[in-house]
Design a protein around this motif. Structure first.
Motif, mmCIF file in Angstrom:
data_model
loop_
_atom_site.group_PDB
_atom_site.id
_atom_site.type_symbol
_atom_site.label_atom_id
_atom_site.label_comp_id
_atom_site.label_asym_id
_atom_site.label_seq_id
_atom_site.Cartn_x
_atom_site.Cartn_y
_atom_site.Cartn_z
ATOM 1 N N VAL A 120 -6.016 1.052 -4.651
ATOM 2 C CA VAL A 120 -5.155 0.042 -4.316
ATOM 3 C C VAL A 120 -6.253 -1.373 -4.736
ATOM 4 O O VAL A 120 -7.476 -1.075 -4.185
ATOM 5 C CB VAL A 120 -4.941 -0.341 -3.102
ATOM 6 N N VAL A 135 0.901 -1.176 -0.091
ATOM 7 C CA VAL A 135 0.142 0.067 -0.092
ATOM 8 C C VAL A 135 0.735 1.373 0.015
ATOM 9 O O VAL A 135 0.676 2.215 -0.682
ATOM 10 C CB VAL A 135 -0.927 -0.052 1.217
ATOM 11 N N THR A 144 -6.960 5.723 -1.479
ATOM 12 C CA THR A 144 -5.782 5.779 -0.407
ATOM 13 C C THR A 144 -5.746 7.292 0.191
ATOM 14 O O THR A 144 -6.499 7.864 -0.513
ATOM 15 C CB THR A 144 -4.427 5.361 -0.927
#
Length: 371
Positions: free
Chosen positions: A196, A187, A228
């Motif tokens: 992601v 990540v 994210t």
């Protein structure tokens, strides 16, 4: 007014003022006291604490044996996050043998809300149950398998309502993951705001497979795209989840105990599972209590509030207390009469000690000594 009368009046007024101050002045402390102690071999609130579930048509379930005696897990009762201790309350707690006054921030760190502390305790309790099952089955040479799972999902995070606690993560951005820390590493290669892709097996499918003594099936996996963001504390790219190592077992072991938090019951859960799955009666009918975290390999870790747990166990009738080696010196300084503190570093230590207890060779026990 005679001098003696004036002096007496002044002293009385001063005492009243001090008592008022003691009642009104708040101090930054919390109080610990002995909490409930529950026999892992017994019944709590009408249900068995430990139960090996029998699924129709499932042939992998081993025999469950009768047990006797006690293998009690112990707890500590702590004043609530909203409670504000007064100076008089602190002095009273310091003077009592069955109370422990500690700095408030020890129990409720300033950077965490009461809800966050409760959530963390619940997650630790759940993780301790998993480790207890793994350690017990390893002791019995029963194979288990492991996988990466979502441990928790932060509110208002990109992953909220996209991923769920208990989902199995098989891959991130198409890369298989076998360790919990691998998820974070993949990540953080992204820039905040990028997407992601997680390949996950939903927790409902995982649960259904485990109830049948099977591993989660890759055929049940689905891809979930998650945004994210930037972590406030250090600027890392995150999606707002924690990860952990989950396990699949060849049969379901149900641990039913509500309103308990933290990881300290791990050792006693593990011993209870072993007792139920072996013909040997581990306690020989004796009342044994204890505490301690446990990892997948059976290593026992120290815990907090040890004195209160020992007091609570003794009040309920325990004669022996399995004590994490790291807590031994503190525990032995002020132990109640009539209870033997047994030094315990591993699952094997605990089982060896129980063998000595049930056979009456208690003179050979490794006891805790004050440091």
């Amino acid at each position: 007014m005679p001098r003696r009368t004036a002096t007496l009046l002044a002293s009385t007024l001063l005492l009243i003022a001090m008592l008022c101050a003691g009642v009104l002045i708040e101090v930054p402390y919390a109080e610990m006291s002995p909490g409930p102690t529950v026999n892992t071999l017994g019944v709590h609130d009408g249900d068995p604490v430990l139960r090996i579930k029998d699924e129709p048509g499932h042939k992998g379930r081993p025999k469950e044996y009768d047990t006797s005696g006690h293998l009690n897990m112990t707890t500590v009762r702590v004043t609530g996050s909203e409670y504000r201790m007064t100076l008089l309350g602190a002095l009273s707690g310091w003077l009592r043998h069955d109370s422990l006054v500690v700095p408030y921030k020890t129990v409720y760190p300033e950077q965490k809300s009461a809800e966050e502390v409760d959530q963390e305790n619940a997650e630790e309790f759940s993780a301790s149950q998993e480790s207890a099952k793994v350690a017990a089955l390893k002791e019995l040479h029963i194979p288990t398998s492991s996988h990466v799972v979502v441990g928790s999902v932060a509110k208002d995070a990109p992953a909220h309502e996209r991923l769920h606690a208990g989902d199995v993560i098989t891959a991130v951005d198409g890369r298989p993951v076998g360790k919990a820390e691998s998820v974070g590493k993949i990540v953080t290669r992204h820039k905040p705001g990028e997407k992601v892709t997680f390949t996950v097996i939903p927790k409902a499918k995982v649960r259904a497979a485990q109830e049948k003594g099977k591993k989660p099936s890759p055929r049940d996996a689905r891809k979930v795209t998650v945004g994210t963001t930037k972590a406030k504390e250090d600027g890392r790219t995150v999606v707002g989840i924690t990860t952990a190592l989950g396990h699949s077992f060849p049969f379901e072991i149900d641990i039913k105990l509500a309103d308990i938090g933290g990881p300290s019951a791990g050792l006693m859960f593990a011993l209870g599972i072993v007792d139920k799955l072996t013909p040997t009666d581990l306690t020989g009918g004796k009342f044994v209590a204890g505490t301690g975290t446990i990892d997948d390999n059976g290593k026992v870790g120290e815990i907090g509030g040890i004195q209160m747990k020992i007091i609570g166990a003794r009040e309920k009738g325990a004669r022996y207390f399995l004590t994490p080696a790291g807590n031994c010196a503190t525990a032995a300084k002020d132990k109640p009469k009539g209870i033997t503190l047994v030094k315990t570093s591993t699952m094997d230590d605990a089982l060896s000690s129980l063998k000595k207890i049930r056979s009456g060779r208690t003179d050979r026990l490794t006891r805790c000594r004050a440091g």
